[in-house]
Enzyme design. Structure first.
Site, PDB file in Angstrom:
ATOM      1  N   LYS A 195       1.187  -1.193   0.343  1.00  0.00           N
ATOM      2  CA  LYS A 195      -0.114  -0.308   0.311  1.00  0.00           C
ATOM      3  C   LYS A 195       0.858   1.496  -0.239  1.00  0.00           C
ATOM      4  CE  LYS A 195      -3.766   2.072   2.334  1.00  0.00           C
ATOM      5  NZ  LYS A 195      -5.173   2.085   4.002  1.00  0.00           N
TER       6      LYS A 195
ATOM      7  N   SER B 132      -9.981   3.012   2.507  1.00  0.00           N
ATOM      8  CA  SER B 132      -9.599   2.811   1.745  1.00  0.00           C
ATOM      9  C   SER B 132      -8.198   1.775   1.196  1.00  0.00           C
ATOM     10  CB  SER B 132      -8.091   3.804   2.010  1.00  0.00           C
ATOM     11  OG  SER B 132      -7.051   3.567   3.195  1.00  0.00           O
TER      12      SER B 132
ATOM     13  N   SER C  98     -10.319   0.113   6.889  1.00  0.00           N
ATOM     14  CA  SER C  98      -9.517  -0.141   5.690  1.00  0.00           C
ATOM     15  C   SER C  98      -8.718  -1.135   5.100  1.00  0.00           C
ATOM     16  CB  SER C  98      -8.986   1.289   5.222  1.00  0.00           C
ATOM     17  OG  SER C  98      -9.567   2.047   5.156  1.00  0.00           O
TER      18      SER C  98
HETATM   19  N1  GLN Z   1     -13.308   4.598   6.069  1.00  0.00           N
HETATM   20  C1  GLN Z   1     -13.166   5.077   7.669  1.00  0.00           C
HETATM   21  C2  GLN Z   1     -12.699   6.529   7.132  1.00  0.00           C
HETATM   22  O1  GLN Z   1     -13.044   7.283   5.670  1.00  0.00           O
HETATM   23  C3  GLN Z   1     -11.436   4.686   7.592  1.00  0.00           C
HETATM   24  C4  GLN Z   1     -10.228   4.532   7.037  1.00  0.00           C
HETATM   25  C5  GLN Z   1      -9.443   3.590   6.606  1.00  0.00           C
HETATM   26  O2  GLN Z   1      -9.596   2.488   7.846  1.00  0.00           O
HETATM   27  N2  GLN Z   1      -7.937   4.169   6.698  1.00  0.00           N
HETATM   28  O3  GLN Z   1     -11.526   6.875   7.259  1.00  0.00           O
END
Ligand code: GLN
Length: 487
Positions: free
Chosen positions: A79, A154, A178
Site C-alpha cells: 500500500k 482505503s 480499511s
Molecule cells: N473509511 C474510514 C475513513 O474514511 C476508515 C479508513 C481507514 O481505515 N483508513 O476514515
C-alpha cells in the site's frame, strides 16, 4: 505459469525452493499481468520493474544458497502509505506527488529482510480517508468483479490487486475498517491485528491511536505467513508492543469443537442488506457444522462508534497532517507572496476535499470551548465501546458478523454524501476504537454476484486463533478460491 497466479504462498515458496520457478520468472509474470490489466483496474500507482527484478535476482541467489525464508522470492504489493526507500510514496495525495522516501517503513524492511519482492505501490484513498478509493488523487480503483463498482477503501488498490491476481499478496492499513471493508468488497481475506502488534514506523500517519497495518491475501493461511513477517517489536514506534515472537500459523489445523461464537444483535439490525445477512447466516451455519455454538450478545455502545470515530480520527488527523506545509517535502504552491501565503496555498492546492473536511472537523473539535464537548466526550465513549467487548468476551470466544452493510456499490454512488460513505464502516470501526484484532474472509455472493465478507473479531492478541477459525472454514468452503473474470 498461469497456475502460479492461483497458488498459495506456501505453494509458491515450495515451487521456488524446488526450482519449479525462479523469483525472476514469477516477478516478470506478475509485472506483465499488471501491464495488461492495471490500465483498467488502476490498482497500482507506482511500479519500478528494475528494482523489483533486482530484488528477484537477489532472492534467487538466496534460494540457491539454501537460506530462504517462507516469503523469499514472492512478489508482494505494498500500500502506498508505507515509506519505501527510493520509491515514490504518495499516500494517494497530490501533497506527496513527488515524495521519494529516503527510508524504509518497518513493515517494508521486514519484507525486505525476508527476501520478498516489492512488486509495486498500490492505490488508496488520500491519506487513507475513505471507503471507496474515490478520494485518491490518482483516480479511483475499479472492483475486478465489476468495473462499474468500487473496491472499497482505503486499501482498495491492494484489495483489487489481490482479487485480480496482480500480486501474490499485499499489505493494507486499517484505521476504521480499511483492510476489512475492501477485503469484503473484493472477495479476499484481510486481517487487522491488535493495536501495537505491527510497528507504525514509516507508515504515514492518519489517526495514530487507531492506525494498524495488516496483511491482505487470498486465504487465512497466506495471512498467517504474512503476519509472521510483519509483526514484532520495533523500538522506533513507542506504541509497538514488546511480546515474544509468535508463529501465527501454529494453530491453523486445530478443530473448532466447542468454539463459542458471539453474534452481536446490533450487527444484524436495520441497515444491513438482506443479501449480506443471508451469506453471513449461511457462514454461521457452516461454523455450527464445524462444532461451534452460537451465543447472542450485545454491544450496546457500538451504535456510537461512527460518531465517536468521526470526532477522534479527524482530531488526530488534523494534528498529523500539519506537517505537510510545503516547506520540507511534498507539494509547494508555485506562486505565493510570503510564508503564510505559501503554507495556505500549498495546503489548499495539495489536499483534496475529504482530507480538508477532516482537517476542519479535527481542528474544530480540538479548539478551546469545543474540546470538552466533543473530543473529551468521544474519548469517554471510546472507553465504553471497548468495555462492551470485554463484557462480551465473558460469554464467547470470538465475535462474528458482517464486515460491511452492503456489497460493493457503484462508483460515484456515495461520493456526494459523506455520511452514507461513513456508514460503510459501521461494523468495523468499534474494533479499532477498542484496539482489538479483526478480520474479513469471503463467505459468499450477494446481489449482482458481488462478494460478501464475514467479519471475525477476536480478543486482544487472538490473531493465531482467528486465523485458525478462518482456515477451518476455508478448508470446507471455496469462496476464497473464486476469482473474478477479469475483462
Ligand atoms: N473509511 C474510514 C475513513 O474514511 C476508515 C479508513 C481507514 O481505515 N483508513 O476514515
Amino acid at each position: 505459469m498461469s497456475d502460479f497466479f492461483n497458488s498459495s504462498l506456501r505453494q509458491l515458496g515450495d515451487a521456488l525452493r524446488t526450482k519449479k520457478v525462479s523469483s525472476v520468472e514469477l516477478t516478470q509474470n506478475y509485472l506483465s499481468r499488471i501491464s495488461q490489466y492495471n490500465q483498467y483496474i488502476n490498482a497500482f500507482i507506482t511500479l519500478s520493474p528494475e528494482v523489483s527484478l533486482a530484488q528477484a535476482r537477489a532472492a534467487d541467489a538466496r534460494l540457491a544458497a539454501g537460506n530462504a525464508e517462507a516469503l523469499t522470492g514472492i512478489p508482494i504489493a505494498q500500500k502506498d502509505i508505507f515509506c519505501a526507500k527510493g520509491w515514490l510514496t504518495t499516500c494517494g495525495s497530490k501533497m506527496l506527488h513527488n515524495f521519494v522516501s529516503p527510508y524504509d517503513a518497518h513493515v517494508i524492511s521486514q519484507f525486505n529482510n525476508a527476501g520478498a519482492i516489492n512488486l509495486g505501490k498500490t492505490n488508496m484513498d488520500e491519506f487513507a480517508m475513505g471507503s471507496s478509493n474515490e478520494t485518491s488523487h490518482y483516480g479511483p480503483v475499479k472492483n475486478p468483479w465489476d468495473m462499474a463498482r468500487v473496491p472499497g477503501g482505503s486499501s482498495g488498490g491492494t484489495a483489487a490487486a489481490v482479487a485480480a491476481r496482480l500480486c501474490a499478496a499485499a499489505t493494507g492499513t486499517d484505521t476504521g475498517g480499511s483492510i476489512r471493508q475492501p477485503a469484503a468488497l473484493c472477495g479476499i481475506s484481510g486481517l487487522k491485528p491488535t493495536y501495537g502488534v505491527v510497528s507504525r514506523y514509516g507508515m504515514i500517519a492518519f489517526a495514530s491511536s487507531l492506525d494498524q497495518a495488516g496483511p491482505m491475501g487470498r486465504s487465512a493461511e497466506d495471512l498467517a505467513l504474512l503476519l509472521n513477517t510483519m509483526a514484532g517489536f520495533d523500538e522506533r514506534d513507542s506504541t509497538s508492543l514488546q511480546r515474544d515472537k509468535e508463529d501465527y500459523a501454529r494453530d491453523l489445523n486445530k478443530p473448532l469443537n466447542g468454539l463459542r461464537i458471539g453474534l452481536p444483535k446490533e450487527f444484524f439490525a436495520e441497515g444491513l442488506d438482506n443479501d449480506v445477512a443471508q451469506a453471513v447466516e449461511a457462514a454461521i451455519a457452516e461454523y455450527k457444522k464445524l462444532g461451534a455454538t452460537v451465543v447472542d450478545i450485545s454491544l450496546p455502545n457500538s451504535k456510537l462508534s461512527v460518531p465517536v470515530y468521526y470526532v477522534l480520527a479527524p482530531a488526530e488527523a488534523s494534528s498529523n497532517l500539519s506537517r505537510f506545509d510545503g516547506v520540507r517535502y511534498g507539494y509547494r504552491a508555485p506562486e505565493y507572496t510570503d510564508l503564510a501565503d505559501m503554507y495556505e496555498k500549498s495546503r489548499a492546492q495539495g489536499f483534496g476535499t475529504e482530507v480538508k473536511r477532516r482537517i476542519m472537523i479535527g481542528t474544530y473539535v480540538l479548539s478551546h470551548g469545543y474540546y470538552d464537548a466533543y473530543y473529551l466526550q468521544a474519548q469517554k465513549i471510546r472507553r465504553l465501546i471497548a468495555q462492551d467487548f470485554t463484557e462480551a468476551y465473558k460469554q464467547c470466544d470470538v465475535i462474528m458478523g458482517p464486515t460491511a452493510p452492503s456489497t460493493a456499490f457503484k462508483l460515484g454512488e456515495k461520493g456526494d454524501d459523506p455520511v452514507q460513505m461513513y456508514l460503510s464502516d459501521i461494523y468495523t470501526i468499534a474494533v479499532n476504537l477498542a484496539g482489538l484484532p479483526g478480520m474479513s474472509i469471503p463467505c459468499g455472493f450477494g446481489a449482482n454476484n458481488m462478494p460478501v465478507g464475514l467479519q471475525i473479531i477476536g480478543n486482544y492478541f487472538d490473531e493465531a486463533r482467528m486465523l485458525n477459525i478462518a482456515h477451518q472454514y476455508q478448508l470446507v468452503t471455496d469462496w476464497h478460491n473464486r476469482a473474478p473474470q477479469v475483462l
